[in-house]
Scaffold this motif. Structure first.
Motif, PDB file in Angstrom:
ATOM      1  N   ASP A 177      37.355   5.693  23.193  1.00  0.00           N
ATOM      2  CA  ASP A 177      38.446   6.701  23.050  1.00  0.00           C
ATOM      3  C   ASP A 177      37.866   8.142  23.354  1.00  0.00           C
ATOM      4  O   ASP A 177      37.999   9.028  22.304  1.00  0.00           O
ATOM      5  N   HIS A 362      29.078   9.213  21.416  1.00  0.00           N
ATOM      6  CA  HIS A 362      28.580   7.866  21.553  1.00  0.00           C
ATOM      7  C   HIS A 362      27.659   7.726  22.903  1.00  0.00           C
ATOM      8  O   HIS A 362      27.800   6.837  23.690  1.00  0.00           O
ATOM      9  N   ASN A 424      28.053   1.489  19.556  1.00  0.00           N
ATOM     10  CA  ASN A 424      29.207   1.769  18.776  1.00  0.00           C
ATOM     11  C   ASN A 424      30.021   0.642  18.979  1.00  0.00           C
ATOM     12  O   ASN A 424      30.651   0.548  20.157  1.00  0.00           O
ATOM     13  N   GLU A 425      30.702   0.123  17.825  1.00  0.00           N
ATOM     14  CA  GLU A 425      31.617  -0.803  17.912  1.00  0.00           C
ATOM     15  C   GLU A 425      31.522  -1.761  19.114  1.00  0.00           C
ATOM     16  O   GLU A 425      32.549  -1.985  19.592  1.00  0.00           O
ATOM     17  N   TYR A 482      44.136   3.201  10.611  1.00  0.00           N
ATOM     18  CA  TYR A 482      44.622   1.926  11.477  1.00  0.00           C
ATOM     19  C   TYR A 482      44.943   0.759  10.413  1.00  0.00           C
ATOM     20  O   TYR A 482      45.615  -0.261  10.909  1.00  0.00           O
ATOM     21  N   GLU A 514      31.782   6.206  10.183  1.00  0.00           N
ATOM     22  CA  GLU A 514      33.173   6.717  10.750  1.00  0.00           C
ATOM     23  C   GLU A 514      34.290   6.345   9.724  1.00  0.00           C
ATOM     24  O   GLU A 514      34.672   5.254   9.073  1.00  0.00           O
ATOM     25  N   ARG A 575      47.611   9.378  21.063  1.00  0.00           N
ATOM     26  CA  ARG A 575      46.905  10.581  21.014  1.00  0.00           C
ATOM     27  C   ARG A 575      47.715  12.035  21.583  1.00  0.00           C
ATOM     28  O   ARG A 575      48.498  11.927  22.415  1.00  0.00           O
ATOM     29  N   ASN A 579      42.045  13.296  20.564  1.00  0.00           N
ATOM     30  CA  ASN A 579      42.115  12.778  19.013  1.00  0.00           C
ATOM     31  C   ASN A 579      41.967  14.059  18.153  1.00  0.00           C
ATOM     32  O   ASN A 579      41.151  14.763  18.344  1.00  0.00           O
ATOM     33  N   LYS A 581      41.190  13.774  14.883  1.00  0.00           N
ATOM     34  CA  LYS A 581      40.598  13.523  13.589  1.00  0.00           C
ATOM     35  C   LYS A 581      39.399  14.429  13.356  1.00  0.00           C
ATOM     36  O   LYS A 581      38.886  14.235  12.598  1.00  0.00           O
TER      37      LYS A 581
HETATM   38  C1  GCB Z   1      36.584   4.644  16.354  1.00  0.00           C
HETATM   39  C2  GCB Z   1      35.519   4.775  17.528  1.00  0.00           C
HETATM   40  C3  GCB Z   1      35.734   6.066  18.022  1.00  0.00           C
HETATM   41  C4  GCB Z   1      37.246   6.645  17.832  1.00  0.00           C
HETATM   42  C5  GCB Z   1      37.656   6.463  16.370  1.00  0.00           C
HETATM   43  C6  GCB Z   1      39.209   6.671  16.695  1.00  0.00           C
HETATM   44  O1  GCB Z   1      36.268   3.459  15.774  1.00  0.00           O
HETATM   45  O2  GCB Z   1      34.224   4.560  17.126  1.00  0.00           O
HETATM   46  O3  GCB Z   1      35.402   6.232  19.093  1.00  0.00           O
HETATM   47  O4  GCB Z   1      37.534   7.829  18.531  1.00  0.00           O
HETATM   48  O5  GCB Z   1      37.536   5.148  16.173  1.00  0.00           O
HETATM   49  O6  GCB Z   1      39.704   7.839  16.205  1.00  0.00           O
HETATM   50  O7  GCB Z   1      40.146   5.719  16.816  1.00  0.00           O
END
Ligand code: GCB
Length: 608
Positions: A177, A362, A424-425, A482, A514, A575, A579, A581
């Motif tokens: 992402d 990441h 990561n993930e 989510y 996160e 998006r 993003n 956030k």
């Molecule tokens: C996650 C990922 C991150 C994304 C985030 C999101 O779990 O590790 O890379 O940007 O979620 O905002 O969806």
């Protein structure tokens, strides 16, 4: 093949450094002819004679510089070129070219001669170019940069062909992402060293029971076969005031220990009145017979201890609670290009908000940012470029291990690095994830046994097969975003349950790496509704409640908001311009939640 010895280029009485940053020429292979530049051997001639020529700043991503979506979304190779002079005086030295990073794969030619090939964005590489240079004359450097990600690259991606209005188009797909920015992302340097020079300095500073600093060091010279009796290594330790506080002469194998009495320890931000205290080690390579310095290299370092057990993580024997962020190297126009103004602003914001840590989500961040973290006492969870890892193969494993090797090689001396994150993930529920991560974790520990290993896991603890190999468990979860979107009443107990489940299953310290929600600055909706500033603040508060309870249970060691700032992603309908956030906008202005977080982080710090 990468040349070992990635000491940051610094000038000294025996070394010169020159920047090749600035405007370079830039050309793209036509999309339907991805290997055009190589086939036509663009490195043998001036790029001017090629197609699509334009100017491109270095360092920067190229994607957002040109008003053309073909450049933004380019898949495959692009070419950079510039000219430079080297003085005649450099002929008696050895000359290296060094790139802070090029994403993803790079080939570098000097005057048409291939000097180095490197794979992995975000990591430095260099090559000796002495024999390719024209001294006291003009030289040409040509760089091929290929952004293609495949199932065996780190990170992974897929290239597919699609029908479009203008015929077949090659398209890069990836599940991670953040935008797959590409180009010469960090600085390019030329530097000189003497014929015999200091190639590596490896430090392992420890804190003795009496609170002295015991600095173990190992020096590697450019030539392994020198006769040790002809040369000696002398190390001098300087404090912040540049006073000589200790010195020593290395053993014949160029290793040794030097004791710093009553050392000023390296502490995280807000844990001590002098957080991020750094000493300088001055390494002299001396010709025994003439007692002259052949080479001198200076490097800053910190003295601190790291310990961990099944419920806590300690620095200098004090338990640490992480007040952190997930971040990105990302900003308007320059993409992932190194920018000192942005870097300085970001560290000022980190301190304004009272954070003491971030994860280099990441991928490895710039060496300059690691130096900032050392200086400011910001703890780093240092992540390799593996994100959304899946379809485990032997080739992928080799590349993954190699990316960690390059990362540790680069960052081992930074006191700010307190943990390695190996992924990561990752899809750790998939077949073969078990053996795969057993091996990645083993290899990481083998390369550096002094720091704990983690990974940010999003698969639930029942299905996950990797956490058993970690020292510290990090989990990512988006409650009320989510999962159970909008349900702020389904956050606190969910976070507590998940953290407890991880700890119960593995008996290891746990942190939340996160949590967060997309938030459009200026969007206000009451009662709180997704995408509004009210929602982000309330969702944070529900997490804080969970964190406070968990902290009392003794195994929960930190909270990391996703994300420090808004950032660009691939285009998708979830998006809005990327993003959102971020606690800060992409332009680094605070959203409402920033003020809330600031209050919390300062309160947490004052409890220490
Ligand atoms: C996650 C990922 C991150 C994304 C985030 C999101 O779990 O590790 O890379 O940007 O979620 O905002 O969806």
């Amino acid at each position: 093949k990468v040349t070992a010895g990635l000491l940051y280029p610094r000038e000294s009485e025996t070394r010169e450094v020159r920047s090749l940053d600035g405007m370079w020429k830039f050309a793209r292979s036509e999309t339907d002819k991805p290997s055009q530049g190589l086939r036509e051997k663009w490195y043998l001639k001036d790029l001017e004679k090629s197609i699509n020529i334009t100017q491109m700043p270095v360092p920067s991503s190229y994607n957002d510089i040109v008003e053309d979506e073909k450049v933004r979304d380019h898949v495959g190779t692009v070419w950079y070129e510039r000219k430079f002079f080297v003085p005649q005086s450099w002929k008696s030295q050895r000359v290296f070219v060094r790139f802070g990073s090029v994403h993803y794969e790079a080939y570098v030619w000097i005057n048409g001669n291939l000097a180095v090939r490197h794979e992995f964005g975000h990591l430095p590489f260099e090559a000796e170019i002495s024999e390719h240079l024209n001294y006291a004359k003009e030289n040409r450097i040509t760089v091929l940069c290929d952004n293609v990600l495949l199932q065996t690259t780190i990170p992974q991606g897929k290239v597919i062909e699609q029908d479009s209005d203008s015929g077949k188009e090659i398209v890069q797909q990836y599940s991670f992402d953040f935008f797959n920015y590409a180009g010469i992302h960090r600085s390019v340097h030329l530097y000189t060293v003497p014929q015999l020079f200091i190639k590596e300095v490896i430090l392992n500073p420890q804190v003795t029971e009496e609170r002295h600093g015991l600095v173990n060091y190992k020096i590697i010279l450019s030539d392994n076969n020198v006769n040790a009796s002809d040369y000696k290594i002398r190390v001098v330790i300087l404090n912040k005031e540049n006073e000589n506080v200790a010195e020593a002469v290395a053993d014949d194998d160029f290793t040794g220990q030097v004791l710093v009495h009553n050392a000023e320890l390296w502490w995280p931000y807000l844990m001590n009145i002098k957080p991020g205290y750094l000493y300088t080690i001055e390494v002299h390579l001396v010709n025994e017979q003439h007692d002259v310095d052949i080479d001198v290299y200076r490097m800053k370092f910190g003295i601190r201890s790291l310990k961990w057990n099944n419920s806590s993580f300690l620095i200098n024997d004090k338990p640490i609670y992480f007040r952190g962020f997930g971040r990105h190297e990302d900003s308007d126009i320059r993409g992932k290009g190194l920018d000192f103004a942005l870097l300085t602003k970001d560290f000022n914001l980190l301190k304004w908000i009272g954070a003491n840590a971030y994860r280099t989500s990441h991928y490895p961040y710039s060496e300059e940012s690691m130096q900032f973290a050392d200086e400011h006492g910001i703890m780093i969870i240092d992540e390799c470029p593996s994100v959304d890892t899946e379809n485990y193969s032997q080739k992928l494993l080799e590349n993954h291990k190699y990316s960690i090797e390059q990362l540790i090689h680069r960052d081992i001396n930074h006191p700010s690095v307190v943990m390695w994150s190996i992924a990561n993930e990752p899809r750790t529920q998939q077949v073969n994830a078990d053996q795969y991560f057993a091996e990645v974790a083993r290899y990481t520990r083998f390369l550096d046994p002094t720091r704990p290993v983690t990974a940010a896991i999003a698969v639930n603890s029942k299905q996950d097969q990797a956490a058993q190999y970690l020292d510290i468990i990090s989990f990512n979860r988006y409650n009320a975003w989510y999962q159970n979107t909008g349900r702020l009443d389904m956050v606190t107990s969910y976070v507590m349950n998940e953290a407890r489940t991880w700890h119960e299953k593995h008996n290891k310290p746990v942190l939340m790496s996160e949590y967060g929600s997309d938030t459009v600055e200026g969007l206000h909706i009451l009662p709180a509704y997704v995408w509004s500033e009210e929602f982000q603040s309330q969702q944070f508060s529900k997490h804080f409640k969970a964190f406070d309870q968990l902290r009392n249970e003794g195994f929960f060691i930190g909270e990391f908001v996703w994300n420090f700032a808004d950032f660009k992603t691939a285009q998708t309908y979830t998006r809005v311009g990327g993003n959102k956030k971020g606690v800060f906008t992409r332009n680094r202005q605070p959203k409402a939640a920033a003020h809330l977080l600031r209050k919390r982080y300062y309160e947490l710090a004052s409890e220490l």
